[in-house]
Design a protein around this motif. Structure first.
Motif, PDB file in Angstrom:
ATOM      1  N   HIS A  99      -0.297   4.172   0.788  1.00  0.00           N
ATOM      2  CA  HIS A  99      -0.770   4.748   2.255  1.00  0.00           C
ATOM      3  C   HIS A  99      -1.323   3.870   3.243  1.00  0.00           C
ATOM      4  CE1 HIS A  99      -2.504   8.046   4.622  1.00  0.00           C
ATOM      5  NE2 HIS A  99      -3.600   7.081   4.833  1.00  0.00           N
ATOM      6  N   ASP A 149      -2.783   3.574   7.054  1.00  0.00           N
ATOM      7  CA  ASP A 149      -3.191   4.276   8.407  1.00  0.00           C
ATOM      8  C   ASP A 149      -4.117   3.151   9.006  1.00  0.00           C
ATOM      9  OD1 ASP A 149      -5.604   4.657   7.310  1.00  0.00           O
ATOM     10  OD2 ASP A 149      -5.371   6.647   6.961  1.00  0.00           O
ATOM     11  N   TRP A 156       0.800  -1.042   0.096  1.00  0.00           N
ATOM     12  CA  TRP A 156       0.057   0.025  -0.034  1.00  0.00           C
ATOM     13  C   TRP A 156       0.970   1.213   0.131  1.00  0.00           C
ATOM     14  CZ3 TRP A 156      -4.327  -0.619   4.129  1.00  0.00           C
ATOM     15  CH2 TRP A 156      -5.176  -1.639   3.759  1.00  0.00           C
ATOM     16  N   SER A 207      -7.881   2.490   7.704  1.00  0.00           N
ATOM     17  CA  SER A 207      -7.982   1.916   6.539  1.00  0.00           C
ATOM     18  C   SER A 207      -7.466   0.330   6.796  1.00  0.00           C
ATOM     19  CB  SER A 207      -6.762   2.179   5.401  1.00  0.00           C
ATOM     20  OG  SER A 207      -5.448   2.506   6.052  1.00  0.00           O
ATOM     21  N   CYS A 246       4.980   5.517   5.766  1.00  0.00           N
ATOM     22  CA  CYS A 246       3.705   5.825   6.395  1.00  0.00           C
ATOM     23  C   CYS A 246       4.055   5.530   7.953  1.00  0.00           C
ATOM     24  CB  CYS A 246       2.880   4.453   6.077  1.00  0.00           C
ATOM     25  SG  CYS A 246       2.334   4.503   4.425  1.00  0.00           S
ATOM     26  N   LYS A 252     -10.504  -1.250   8.280  1.00  0.00           N
ATOM     27  CA  LYS A 252     -11.460  -1.634   7.178  1.00  0.00           C
ATOM     28  C   LYS A 252     -10.827  -2.920   6.549  1.00  0.00           C
ATOM     29  CE  LYS A 252     -14.952  -1.228   4.402  1.00  0.00           C
ATOM     30  NZ  LYS A 252     -16.114  -1.946   4.583  1.00  0.00           N
ATOM     31  N   ALA A 253      -9.716  -3.012   6.339  1.00  0.00           N
ATOM     32  CA  ALA A 253      -9.260  -4.398   5.567  1.00  0.00           C
ATOM     33  C   ALA A 253      -9.426  -5.575   6.481  1.00  0.00           C
ATOM     34  CB  ALA A 253      -7.707  -3.945   5.388  1.00  0.00           C
TER      35      ALA A 253
END
Length: 258
Positions: free
Chosen positions: A54, A56, A52, A59, A177, A62-63
């Protein structure tokens, strides 16, 4: 996202820390799989998972939910170490209806100061092309300020090629990141998320990742939190005292079973 499953029963999602992979919590998974379906993941930018640009915690949370959906799992226990603990916390905070219980190993829901600069510098300066001897890589890391145990852990990310080595992890992506990885998004105010479900925070007695100053941050976001300290070990408590760590986590999860 790459993952492996084992066992049957109520699901438990295991999430490793920074620079790790799905094998980091394998011994815990072997204990839990007697009574549970265990899912061990490679976090994005690690192991065999996608890279990825980005990364954080919202996210990543959510994954984790997308993974549960892919596995057709409505609710699961979630356990994470260090960065993985932050992912576990973020998932429980954002999707409390999907999480039966949450365990965070040696990490708090706060922003930390940078503490991996030496590690990034050592990894980035390691010559990859033209070297196929791990002893060379180990010597390079230890010469650049990494203790041998940590160096051995980091070198699990190396993969041989025809001309040398490559990193399995997305090293440049992790560095980019890194402010998000050490940061924390749920800082407060009227929109602060709260997880009311059962949660357990386990810290190493010799570690400085979870200290008394973080108690308020833990309790305001996880008001049902329980706490355990494993004396005689540091941040890598699951590797330093695996039998005790695995027992504490498995007993906590068994008590929260639906």
């Amino acid at each position: 996202m790459n993952f492996v499953t084992s066992g049957q029963g109520e699901a438990v999602l295991l999430i490793h820390g920074l620079f790790g992979n799905l094998d980091n919590l394998k011994s815990l998974g072997q204990v839990l799989e007697t009574n549970h379906q265990v899912i061990r993941v490679d976090v994005p930018n690690h192991g065999l998972s996608e890279h990825w640009a980005h990364m954080d915690y919202p996210s990543l949370a959510k994954a984790m939910i997308n993974l549960l959906d892919e596995c057709q799992i409505e609710r699961a226990h979630i356990v994470g170490h260090s960065m993985g603990g932050k992912i576990a916390m973020a998932t429980a905070l954002a999707y409390p209806e999907r999480i039966i219980s949450m365990v965070a190993a040696d990490i708090a829901p706060v922003a930390y100061e940078p503490r991996h600069d030496i590690v990034f510098a050592a990894l980035e300066s390691l010559p990859l092309e033209g070297h196929t001897d791990r002893r060379f890589a180990l010597a390079h890391l230890t010469h650049n300020g990494i203790d041998e145990a940590t160096a051995q852990f980091l070198l699990k990310n190396l993969q041989r090629t025809e001309t040398g080595f490559r990193w399995k992890m997305n090293l440049s992506g992790l560095k980019a990141c890194y402010p998000h990885i050490i940061g924390w998004h749920n800082q407060g105010g009227e929109h602060r998320q709260v997880y009311q479900g059962p949660s357990l925070f386990i810290r190493g007695g010799d570690s400085n990742y979870v200290t008394g100053e973080y108690r308020n941050a833990i309790m305001t976001q996880f008001p049902s939190a329980q706490a355990k300290t494993l004396e005689g070990c540091g941040h890598w408590l699951h590797a330093q005292k695996p039998a005790i760590f695995n027992r504490i986590v498995s007993e906590f999860i068994d008590k929260q079973a639906m």
